[in-house]
Design an enzyme around this catalytic site. Structure first.
Site, short mmCIF file in Angstrom:
data_model
loop_
_atom_site.label_atom_id
_atom_site.label_comp_id
_atom_site.label_asym_id
_atom_site.label_seq_id
_atom_site.Cartn_x
_atom_site.Cartn_y
_atom_site.Cartn_z
N HIS A 46 0.80 -1.23 0.04
CA HIS A 46 -0.07 0.11 0.01
C HIS A 46 1.02 1.22 0.15
CE1 HIS A 46 -3.71 2.12 0.78
NE2 HIS A 46 -3.12 2.84 1.54
N CYS A 47 0.61 2.26 -0.86
CA CYS A 47 1.50 3.49 -1.07
C CYS A 47 0.41 4.51 -0.37
CB CYS A 47 1.58 3.72 -2.31
SG CYS A 47 2.50 5.26 -2.36
#
Length: 153
Positions: free
Chosen positions: A1-2
């Site tokens: 996840h960014c």
């Protein structure tokens, strides 16, 4: 996840994330160069003199752009390295976790999705050179991704 884009980065959006980093890096470098040129021009030519508040605000903007630019460019370098191996951050984490697990010490480990440098780049950016830096899905090949003899459809 960014957390920067509030989304997970995987096969179907890796190109868009990479383009986001490329365009952001170019924009930050471009703005920084323009600010430095403006500050230097104001020192040497009296007609280009800046007000004190203008100078201070440009220096503050430059001070903010510096660390953000270093972070984005570092992330870009990391992502280009991952794209060259046809992988994502979560896959690399899982790979190294399995590789250094004491139960797997004697097993040979390899990355099954690595097609070679140029095919990996094409797999993410697309097979059509003219669309590789456009934010469109230009990956023409689907089921034949590992078949290197047929080329793009």
């Amino acid at each position: 996840h960014c957390p920067w884009i509030n989304n997970c980065v995987g096969f179907f959006n890796h190109k868009y994330f990479l383009l986001f980093l490329i365009y952001s890096s170019i924009s930050i470098v471009y703005c920084s160069v323009l600010i430095v040129i403006r500050l230097l021009a104001s020192r040497n030519v009296p007609q280009n003199a800046l007000e004190p508040w203008e100078t201070i605000s440009l220096i503050i903007i430059l001070a903010v752009l510096g660390p953000i630019g270093l972070m984005i460019i570092s992330l870009l370098v990391w992502q280009v390295q991952l794209v060259s191996r046809n992988t994502t951050t979560i896959e690399v984490t899982a790979y190294y976790r399995a590789k250094y697990n004491p139960e797997n010490r004697n097993k040979n480990s390899f990355w099954p999705y690595d097609l070679g440098f140029w095919l990996n780049i094409k797999e993410v950016l697309g097979y059509n050179f003219w669309f590789c830096l456009c934010p469109i899905d230009a990956r023409v090949r689907t089921a034949q991704a590992n078949d290197q003899t047929t080329g793009p459809l």
